[in-house]
Design a protein around this motif. Structure first.
Motif, PDB file in Angstrom:
ATOM      1  N   LEU A  48       4.780   5.431  21.621  1.00 52.46           N
ATOM      2  CA  LEU A  48       5.698   5.234  20.501  1.00 52.46           C
ATOM      3  C   LEU A  48       5.051   4.429  19.387  1.00 52.46           C
ATOM      4  N   VAL A  49       5.495   4.688  18.181  1.00 50.67           N
ATOM      5  CA  VAL A  49       5.072   3.894  17.030  1.00 50.67           C
ATOM      6  C   VAL A  49       6.298   3.413  16.267  1.00 50.67           C
ATOM      7  N   SER A  59       3.275  -0.421  17.988  1.00 53.05           N
ATOM      8  CA  SER A  59       3.106   0.650  18.956  1.00 53.05           C
ATOM      9  C   SER A  59       3.312   0.131  20.365  1.00 53.05           C
ATOM     10  N   VAL A  60       3.628   1.045  21.254  1.00 55.74           N
ATOM     11  CA  VAL A  60       3.640   0.772  22.691  1.00 55.74           C
ATOM     12  C   VAL A  60       3.354   2.088  23.411  1.00 55.74           C
ATOM     13  N   MET A  61       2.590   1.984  24.481  1.00 57.77           N
ATOM     14  CA  MET A  61       2.311   3.127  25.338  1.00 57.77           C
ATOM     15  C   MET A  61       3.010   2.858  26.668  1.00 57.77           C
ATOM     16  N   LEU A  71       4.024  -0.539  30.859  1.00 58.33           N
ATOM     17  CA  LEU A  71       3.873  -0.703  29.416  1.00 58.33           C
ATOM     18  C   LEU A  71       2.449  -1.150  29.118  1.00 58.33           C
ATOM     19  N   TYR A  72       1.871  -0.533  28.120  1.00 55.98           N
ATOM     20  CA  TYR A  72       0.513  -0.843  27.685  1.00 55.98           C
ATOM     21  C   TYR A  72       0.488  -0.888  26.158  1.00 55.98           C
ATOM     22  N   TYR A  73      -0.519  -1.526  25.632  1.00 55.26           N
ATOM     23  CA  TYR A  73      -0.816  -1.481  24.201  1.00 55.26           C
ATOM     24  C   TYR A  73       0.380  -1.831  23.318  1.00 55.26           C
ATOM     25  N   GLU A  92      13.021   0.718  23.314  1.00 58.20           N
ATOM     26  CA  GLU A  92      12.973   2.176  23.208  1.00 58.20           C
ATOM     27  C   GLU A  92      12.148   2.777  24.345  1.00 58.20           C
ATOM     28  N   ALA A  93      11.025   2.159  24.668  1.00 60.66           N
ATOM     29  CA  ALA A  93      10.215   2.649  25.788  1.00 60.66           C
ATOM     30  C   ALA A  93      11.022   2.585  27.080  1.00 60.66           C
TER      31      ALA A  93
END
Length: 147
Positions: A48-49, A59-61, A71-73, A92-93
């Motif tokens: 996501l951005v 951002s999150v990955m 969760l990363y980044y 949101e993630a």
């Protein structure tokens, strides 16, 4: 703030990697572009951005292995920290992970990064005392490290 959260689009790669560099998340032994492609190959809607005025400001990955989400980044632009962008991205993630049936989410924080740990404390994460172990299966760069 006219912030929009959305799934990553291919044209976002350079801006997202620059954001990760600015936040100190990249490492020489992990190719961030390869990480993006690997993530999108498995869960394309979990990278996501946060965009504001056409600029990527967060951002999150996320990932899901069938047992737990990860969760990363997670990053927000240095000049936008403290505005709640990180919290919105995590929410949101997590919403997307729950929609996949994911029962829990975890993340890794490098030792000594108390600022990041405090952020996760504030948004309801609990610290878990666990040792991590791993090994690289595919080398991204000359220096092979596991983290």
């Amino acid at each position: 703030m006219n912030l929009q959260l959305r799934s990553f689009a291919p044209g976002d790669a350079d801006a997202v990697v620059a954001l990760w560099d600015e936040a100190g998340l990249t490492r020489p032994w992990n190719d961030p572009y390869a990480d993006i492609e690997r993530s999108r190959a498995v869960w394309p809607d979990l990278l996501l951005v946060a965009e504001d005025g056409g600029r990527i400001v967060g951002s999150v990955m996320a990932g899901y292995d069938g047992h737990r989400g990860w969760l990363y980044y997670l990053a927000s632009a240095a000049n936008r920290r403290g505005e709640g962008i990180g919290r919105l991205l995590v929410e949101e993630a997590e919403r997307r992970l729950v929609a996949l049936g994911c029962p829990k989410v975890q993340l890794m924080v490098r030792p000594g990064n108390e600022i990041v740990l405090a952020f996760y404390d504030r948004i309801g994460s609990e610290r878990i005392d666990v040792a991590m172990s791993g090994r690289r299966l595919i080398a991204d760069a000359a220096g092979e490290r596991t983290a």
